[in-house]
Design a protein around this motif. Structure first.
Motif, mmCIF file in Angstrom:
data_model
loop_
_atom_site.group_PDB
_atom_site.id
_atom_site.type_symbol
_atom_site.label_atom_id
_atom_site.label_comp_id
_atom_site.label_asym_id
_atom_site.label_seq_id
_atom_site.Cartn_x
_atom_site.Cartn_y
_atom_site.Cartn_z
ATOM 1 N N ASP A 235 -7.542 -3.690 -9.839
ATOM 2 C CA ASP A 235 -7.898 -3.184 -8.517
ATOM 3 C C ASP A 235 -7.440 -4.204 -7.473
ATOM 4 O O ASP A 235 -7.989 -5.300 -7.375
ATOM 5 C CB ASP A 235 -9.402 -2.971 -8.417
ATOM 6 C CG ASP A 235 -9.818 -2.401 -7.078
ATOM 7 O OD1 ASP A 235 -8.947 -1.846 -6.377
ATOM 8 O OD2 ASP A 235 -11.007 -2.506 -6.743
ATOM 9 N N ALA B 81 -12.603 -2.011 2.096
ATOM 10 C CA ALA B 81 -11.606 -2.070 1.027
ATOM 11 C C ALA B 81 -11.673 -0.778 0.213
ATOM 12 O O ALA B 81 -12.740 -0.344 -0.206
ATOM 13 C CB ALA B 81 -11.872 -3.272 0.132
ATOM 14 N N GLN B 82 -10.539 -0.166 0.033
ATOM 15 C CA GLN B 82 -10.428 1.050 -0.769
ATOM 16 C C GLN B 82 -10.019 0.670 -2.192
ATOM 17 O O GLN B 82 -9.323 -0.319 -2.399
ATOM 18 C CB GLN B 82 -9.364 1.984 -0.182
ATOM 19 C CG GLN B 82 -9.547 2.309 1.272
ATOM 20 C CD GLN B 82 -10.632 3.341 1.493
ATOM 21 O OE1 GLN B 82 -10.928 4.140 0.628
ATOM 22 N NE2 GLN B 82 -11.220 3.307 2.670
ATOM 23 N N THR B 83 -10.410 1.454 -3.155
ATOM 24 C CA THR B 83 -9.986 1.213 -4.528
ATOM 25 C C THR B 83 -8.498 1.520 -4.651
ATOM 26 O O THR B 83 -8.035 2.574 -4.233
ATOM 27 C CB THR B 83 -10.786 2.096 -5.507
ATOM 28 O OG1 THR B 83 -12.173 1.814 -5.335
ATOM 29 C CG2 THR B 83 -10.378 1.825 -6.932
ATOM 30 N N CYS B 84 -7.772 0.590 -5.246
ATOM 31 C CA CYS B 84 -6.331 0.750 -5.437
ATOM 32 C C CYS B 84 -5.975 0.157 -6.794
ATOM 33 O O CYS B 84 -5.916 -1.058 -6.955
ATOM 34 C CB CYS B 84 -5.571 0.048 -4.316
ATOM 35 S SG CYS B 84 -3.788 0.133 -4.518
ATOM 36 N N CYS C 60 -1.501 3.724 -2.117
ATOM 37 C CA CYS C 60 -2.899 3.419 -1.813
ATOM 38 C C CYS C 60 -3.173 3.568 -0.327
ATOM 39 O O CYS C 60 -2.264 3.585 0.489
ATOM 40 C CB CYS C 60 -3.226 1.990 -2.239
ATOM 41 S SG CYS C 60 -3.076 1.723 -4.005
ATOM 42 N N THR C 61 -4.445 3.658 -0.003
ATOM 43 C CA THR C 61 -4.877 3.722 1.383
ATOM 44 C C THR C 61 -5.488 2.384 1.756
ATOM 45 O O THR C 61 -6.327 1.852 1.023
ATOM 46 C CB THR C 61 -5.936 4.827 1.565
ATOM 47 O OG1 THR C 61 -5.382 6.062 1.130
ATOM 48 C CG2 THR C 61 -6.369 4.932 3.001
ATOM 49 N N VAL C 62 -5.079 1.855 2.879
ATOM 50 C CA VAL C 62 -5.658 0.605 3.369
ATOM 51 C C VAL C 62 -5.991 0.809 4.844
ATOM 52 O O VAL C 62 -5.200 1.331 5.611
ATOM 53 C CB VAL C 62 -4.699 -0.588 3.134
ATOM 54 C CG1 VAL C 62 -3.404 -0.427 3.868
ATOM 55 C CG2 VAL C 62 -5.355 -1.891 3.493
ATOM 56 N N GLY D 219 -7.299 -3.420 -4.195
ATOM 57 C CA GLY D 219 -7.777 -2.931 -2.907
ATOM 58 C C GLY D 219 -8.359 -4.034 -2.042
ATOM 59 O O GLY D 219 -8.114 -4.098 -0.843
ATOM 60 N N ALA E 32 0.836 -1.206 0.000
ATOM 61 C CA ALA E 32 0.000 0.000 0.000
ATOM 62 C C ALA E 32 0.868 1.252 0.000
ATOM 63 O O ALA E 32 0.573 2.220 -0.702
ATOM 64 C CB ALA E 32 -0.925 -0.007 1.207
ATOM 65 N N TYR F 245 -6.906 -5.318 1.541
ATOM 66 C CA TYR F 245 -7.794 -5.341 2.706
ATOM 67 C C TYR F 245 -7.773 -6.726 3.366
ATOM 68 O O TYR F 245 -7.676 -6.847 4.581
ATOM 69 C CB TYR F 245 -9.214 -4.980 2.270
ATOM 70 C CG TYR F 245 -10.236 -5.077 3.369
ATOM 71 C CD1 TYR F 245 -10.319 -4.101 4.353
ATOM 72 C CD2 TYR F 245 -11.130 -6.143 3.420
ATOM 73 C CE1 TYR F 245 -11.250 -4.199 5.362
ATOM 74 C CE2 TYR F 245 -12.062 -6.242 4.421
ATOM 75 C CZ TYR F 245 -12.127 -5.269 5.390
ATOM 76 O OH TYR F 245 -13.052 -5.359 6.390
#
Length: 87
Positions: A44, A35-38, A28-30, A46, A23, A50
């Motif tokens: 993807d 679950a965040q889109t990554c 990306c944000t975790v 994400g 991440a 997660y």
């Protein structure tokens, strides 16, 4: 047989660290909320990040066993360092 258990006990912690490193490297944000889109190379990841991060919750009940593996490794290291032979 005992050495086989060490990687099994440490796997959830290593997966947690892997998710945080990936991440960070991808920007990306975790987090635990959802679950965040990554997007990486059009995919993807994400949900995967997660899932890997949620493995960190297994670390809590495994902490005593993880501590025992560290103590055992320290004892083995001291024995190897000083050449102590036990029967």
């Amino acid at each position: 047989m005992l050495l086989l258990g060490v990687p099994i006990v440490w796997t959830p912690f290593l997966l947690l660290v892997l998710s945080l490193v990936v991440a960070r490297l991808t920007g990306c944000t975790v987090n635990e909320a959802r679950a965040q889109t990554c997007r990486v190379a059009g995919l993807d990841i994400g949900g995967l990040l997660y899932t890997l991060m949620m493995m960190g919750w297994l670390v809590i009940p495994l902490l005593p066993v993880m501590a025992l593996t560290l103590v055992g490794a320290a004892v083995a290291g001291v024995r190897a360092l000083f050449g102590i032979r036990w029967p």
